[in-house]
Structure formats: C-alpha cells, structure tokens
Design a protein around this motif. Structure first.
Motif, PDB file in Angstrom:
ATOM      1  N   VAL A  41     -24.839  14.430   2.189  1.00 42.33           N
ATOM      2  CA  VAL A  41     -23.892  13.833   1.250  1.00 42.33           C
ATOM      3  C   VAL A  41     -24.569  12.680   0.520  1.00 42.33           C
ATOM      4  CG1 VAL A  41     -21.660  12.673   1.048  1.00 42.33           C
ATOM      5  CG2 VAL A  41     -21.968  14.433   2.769  1.00 42.33           C
ATOM      6  N   ALA A  42     -24.346  12.612  -0.791  1.00 41.36           N
ATOM      7  CA  ALA A  42     -24.868  11.516  -1.610  1.00 41.36           C
ATOM      8  C   ALA A  42     -23.713  10.899  -2.388  1.00 41.36           C
ATOM      9  CB  ALA A  42     -25.929  12.039  -2.572  1.00 41.36           C
ATOM     10  N   LEU A  43     -23.921   9.692  -2.872  1.00 38.30           N
ATOM     11  CA  LEU A  43     -22.906   8.993  -3.659  1.00 38.30           C
ATOM     12  C   LEU A  43     -23.392   8.925  -5.098  1.00 38.30           C
ATOM     13  CD1 LEU A  43     -20.221   7.414  -3.153  1.00 38.30           C
ATOM     14  CD2 LEU A  43     -21.609   5.360  -3.261  1.00 38.30           C
ATOM     15  N   ARG A  44     -22.559   9.410  -6.027  1.00 41.34           N
ATOM     16  CA  ARG A  44     -22.914   9.410  -7.445  1.00 41.34           C
ATOM     17  C   ARG A  44     -22.133   8.316  -8.171  1.00 41.34           C
ATOM     18  NH1 ARG A  44     -20.777  13.842 -11.493  1.00 41.34           N
ATOM     19  NH2 ARG A  44     -19.109  12.312 -11.489  1.00 41.34           N
ATOM     20  N   PHE A  45     -22.831   7.622  -9.079  1.00 44.31           N
ATOM     21  CA  PHE A  45     -22.179   6.606  -9.901  1.00 44.31           C
ATOM     22  C   PHE A  45     -22.935   6.465 -11.210  1.00 44.31           C
ATOM     23  CE2 PHE A  45     -24.882   4.657  -6.664  1.00 44.31           C
ATOM     24  CZ  PHE A  45     -25.774   3.904  -7.421  1.00 44.31           C
ATOM     25  N   GLU A  46     -22.296   5.825 -12.192  1.00 45.12           N
ATOM     26  CA  GLU A  46     -22.915   5.642 -13.496  1.00 45.12           C
ATOM     27  C   GLU A  46     -24.086   4.670 -13.398  1.00 45.12           C
ATOM     28  OE1 GLU A  46     -20.328   4.853 -16.799  1.00 45.12           O
ATOM     29  OE2 GLU A  46     -18.783   6.189 -15.993  1.00 45.12           O
ATOM     30  N   ALA A  47     -25.153   4.981 -14.106  1.00 46.53           N
ATOM     31  CA  ALA A  47     -26.375   4.179 -14.060  1.00 46.53           C
ATOM     32  C   ALA A  47     -26.122   2.728 -14.472  1.00 46.53           C
ATOM     33  CB  ALA A  47     -27.451   4.805 -14.939  1.00 46.53           C
ATOM     34  N   GLU A  48     -25.218   2.522 -15.410  1.00 43.93           N
ATOM     35  CA  GLU A  48     -24.953   1.153 -15.880  1.00 43.93           C
ATOM     36  C   GLU A  48     -24.323   0.273 -14.807  1.00 43.93           C
ATOM     37  OE1 GLU A  48     -20.703   1.718 -18.193  1.00 43.93           O
ATOM     38  OE2 GLU A  48     -22.551   2.179 -19.271  1.00 43.93           O
ATOM     39  N   GLU A  49     -23.775   0.876 -13.772  1.00 44.67           N
ATOM     40  CA  GLU A  49     -23.162   0.129 -12.666  1.00 44.67           C
ATOM     41  C   GLU A  49     -24.133  -0.105 -11.506  1.00 44.67           C
ATOM     42  OE1 GLU A  49     -20.177  -1.137 -12.632  1.00 44.67           O
ATOM     43  OE2 GLU A  49     -19.280  -0.167 -14.376  1.00 44.67           O
ATOM     44  N   ALA A  50     -25.354   0.403 -11.606  1.00 46.26           N
ATOM     45  CA  ALA A  50     -26.290   0.404 -10.480  1.00 46.26           C
ATOM     46  C   ALA A  50     -26.549  -0.987  -9.899  1.00 46.26           C
ATOM     47  CB  ALA A  50     -27.602   1.062 -10.875  1.00 46.26           C
ATOM     48  N   ASP A  51     -26.831  -1.970 -10.733  1.00 47.32           N
ATOM     49  CA  ASP A  51     -27.141  -3.308 -10.210  1.00 47.32           C
ATOM     50  C   ASP A  51     -25.972  -3.899  -9.434  1.00 47.32           C
ATOM     51  OD1 ASP A  51     -29.710  -3.239 -11.251  1.00 47.32           O
ATOM     52  OD2 ASP A  51     -29.159  -4.306 -13.088  1.00 47.32           O
TER      53      ASP A  51
END
Length: 74
Positions: free
Chosen positions: A44-54
């Motif tokens: 299982v992995a967690l996906r999120f928008e790149a702009e929210e990474a920091d």
C-alpha cells in the motif's frame, strides 16, 4: 494536469496511520496499491498532489511516522 507523489511504507499500519493523520489535518490523500515500478515492503502507498509534498512531509516527520521513500508518480 496534476502531478502526484507516492509515499512508500515498510508496513501497512504506518500507511493507514499516515492517511488518518493527514486527512484529519485537511490534506487530500488516497491509499493506493503500490505501483509496480516501485519496490516496497508494503503493498500500500499513499498518493497526494506534488504541490502538497513539503507540508505533508513536515506533518509526517512531526508525527514520527516511518516511511521508506517518496517518489513522483508519472
């Protein structure tokens, strides 16, 4: 088109714990099967928008949740 990042984990419990924490903090995240191109101990992995990474990495570090890596999802 949106860019996404996946966070890989050693354990499913850490993936679920991270999802719960981040959703509580108002982030839009989604648990997904770990993409085949990425090696991981956990399926299982967690996906999120790149702009929210920091911001997301800061939250996860503050909560002291272990993860193995983050990778751009193409």
């Amino acid at each position: 088109m949106k860019s996404y990042v996946v966070m890989l984990f050693h354990t499913t419990s850490n993936a679920i714990r991270t999802e719960k924490l981040l959703k509580t903090e108002g982030f839009v995240v989604k648990l997904i099967p770990t993409p085949r191109q990425f090696s991981s101990d956990c399926g299982v992995a967690l996906r999120f928008e790149a702009e929210e990474a920091d911001s997301i990495l800061s939250q996860v570090s503050a909560a002291r949740i272990e993860y193995s890596s983050t990778k751009p999802l193409t």
